[in-house]
Design an enzyme around this catalytic site. Sequence first.
Site, short mmCIF file in Angstrom:
data_model
loop_
_atom_site.label_atom_id
_atom_site.label_comp_id
_atom_site.label_asym_id
_atom_site.label_seq_id
_atom_site.Cartn_x
_atom_site.Cartn_y
_atom_site.Cartn_z
N GLY A 1 0.82 -1.21 0.00
CA GLY A 1 0.00 0.00 0.00
C GLY A 1 0.85 1.26 0.00
N THR A 2 1.92 1.23 0.76
CA THR A 2 2.83 2.38 0.83
C THR A 2 3.38 2.71 -0.55
OG1 THR A 2 3.46 1.84 3.09
CG2 THR A 2 5.00 3.20 1.84
N ASN B 1 -6.92 4.99 9.45
CA ASN B 1 -6.43 3.81 10.14
C ASN B 1 -6.38 4.00 11.66
OD1 ASN B 1 -4.35 5.57 8.84
ND2 ASN B 1 -3.00 4.50 10.27
N GLN C 1 -6.89 1.09 4.31
CA GLN C 1 -7.58 0.63 5.53
C GLN C 1 -9.06 0.36 5.25
OE1 GLN C 1 -7.61 -0.92 8.92
NE2 GLN C 1 -5.74 0.23 8.59
N HIS D 1 -2.60 -6.89 2.88
CA HIS D 1 -2.59 -7.51 4.22
C HIS D 1 -3.60 -6.91 5.18
CE1 HIS D 1 -0.17 -4.56 6.68
NE2 HIS D 1 0.18 -4.15 5.47
N THR E 1 9.84 -7.74 -12.26
CA THR E 1 9.07 -8.97 -12.44
C THR E 1 7.97 -9.06 -11.38
OG1 THR E 1 11.00 -10.06 -13.34
CG2 THR E 1 9.24 -11.49 -12.53
N CYS F 1 4.98 7.00 20.17
CA CYS F 1 5.98 7.34 21.19
C CYS F 1 6.95 6.22 21.45
CB CYS F 1 5.32 7.81 22.48
SG CYS F 1 4.07 6.71 23.14
C1 LIG Z 1 -1.53 -0.01 6.36
C2 LIG Z 1 -1.79 1.28 5.66
C3 LIG Z 1 -0.90 1.76 4.68
C4 LIG Z 1 0.37 1.05 4.32
O1 LIG Z 1 0.14 -0.14 3.65
P1 LIG Z 1 1.32 -1.25 3.57
O2 LIG Z 1 0.77 -2.27 2.64
O3 LIG Z 1 1.50 -1.74 4.96
O4 LIG Z 1 2.50 -0.55 3.03
C5 LIG Z 1 -1.22 2.94 4.04
N1 LIG Z 1 -2.33 3.62 4.35
C6 LIG Z 1 -3.20 3.21 5.28
C7 LIG Z 1 -4.43 4.00 5.56
C8 LIG Z 1 -2.96 2.02 5.97
O5 LIG Z 1 -3.81 1.60 6.90
#
Ligand SMILES: *Cc1c(COP(=O)(O)O)cnc(C)c1O
Length: 384
Positions: free
Chosen positions: A69-70, A152, A180, A202, A238, A326
């Site tokens: 997602g990142t 999130n 999320q 995930h 790939t 923190c």
């Molecule tokens: C978990 C999350 C991400 C990051 O996703 P990853 O697959 O862990 O890199 C980005 N945005 C939100 C809102 C998330 O909850």
Amino acid sequence: MIYLDYAATTPVDQRVLDAMMPYFRENYGNPSSVHRLGQKAESALDAAREKVAAVLHCRPDEIIFTSCGTEADNLALRGAAMARRNATGEKWILTAKTEHHAVSKTAEQLEKEYGFLLEWLDINEHGAVTPESLTKAICSDTALASLMLANNEIGTINPIADLAKVAKANNILFHTDAVQAAAYLDVNVETLGVDLMSLGGHKFYGPKGVGTLYVRKGTKLIPHMTGGGQEYSLRAGTQNVPYIVGFAEALRLAAEEREARTAHVKPLRDHIIGNLLEAVPDSKLTGHPENRLPNHASFVFKDVDGNLLLQMLDSAGFACSSGSACKTGNPEPSEVITALGYSRDWALGSLRITLGVNTTAEHIDSFLKTLPSLIEKARALNQR
Ligand SMILES: *Cc1c(COP(=O)(O)O)cnc(C)c1O
């Protein structure tokens, strides 16, 4: 251990794992290869793309598979901002302090290192961005806006369809981070009206390390991985075929079982919220009371060290999360909780409880029996 941290990640669904397995050792071909083993992998990739497109109501060639997602957020923001500036000279990026770091840190880097201008949009008391606050911020030099579908940390759902309408009326690009949200909300890009949308496997019982960026036809992006031309030349490398197969099956199941999964978690979530606010003095729900993810409960407790509370919960057998980033010795409240306007004595005591398919009423009862006394203990330690 009772797992109450499904917003952090979820276990892989057995059906998803079963779908993935043949692509590790039997059908291990490279989808770019010409021979039959390659073609087999390519068909699996095509089928996965079609499956994802069916859930999103888009064309398969609008789906870009990424490593998470990142990465999808990074490709969306950096790729669109650069391409847009090249085409029009526009430099403003609009986003909010409530965004995941994958968006907010990328926007900050675009400002610091690449000469873009960044504006943080106003949020309301529940952490949502209103169409009015987006309208107010748009100028003739605005390139794009990025606002998440659901938060999130505090669960709040943004009015994305309305926000995207404002963006469209003003001819700016609109990206939403739905990483999320996708576990519980409809991610139909036609009804949402977005140009770009990020997903991550995930968070909905798929594998870690695989994501998707939806890119509306005609939206120009500068590729951030150059190489062999995979993923319509936007994300070379790939493809991770087994993970992509798993991602697509997990998303299909999330869409198919959305109502049942929601019906399972929502009453449990509501029980937590009602009970905790009664049982714990000086406690507040963070985020929107109704318009929030159905599996998501988040709180702040006055004069509690959130990290200490998490450790106590861990010792008692509960896996939860705090919004707080923190570290021991250097406690800083979470930027999201701070953006909501909570003072430090409240903001440091945040707790997020997120439910999922394996959560039971017994888990919640046992959690609700344990938490109030742990908070009392944490408060007593805070006095010293
Ligand atoms: C978990 C999350 C991400 C990051 O996703 P990853 O697959 O862990 O890199 C980005 N945005 C939100 C809102 C998330 O909850």
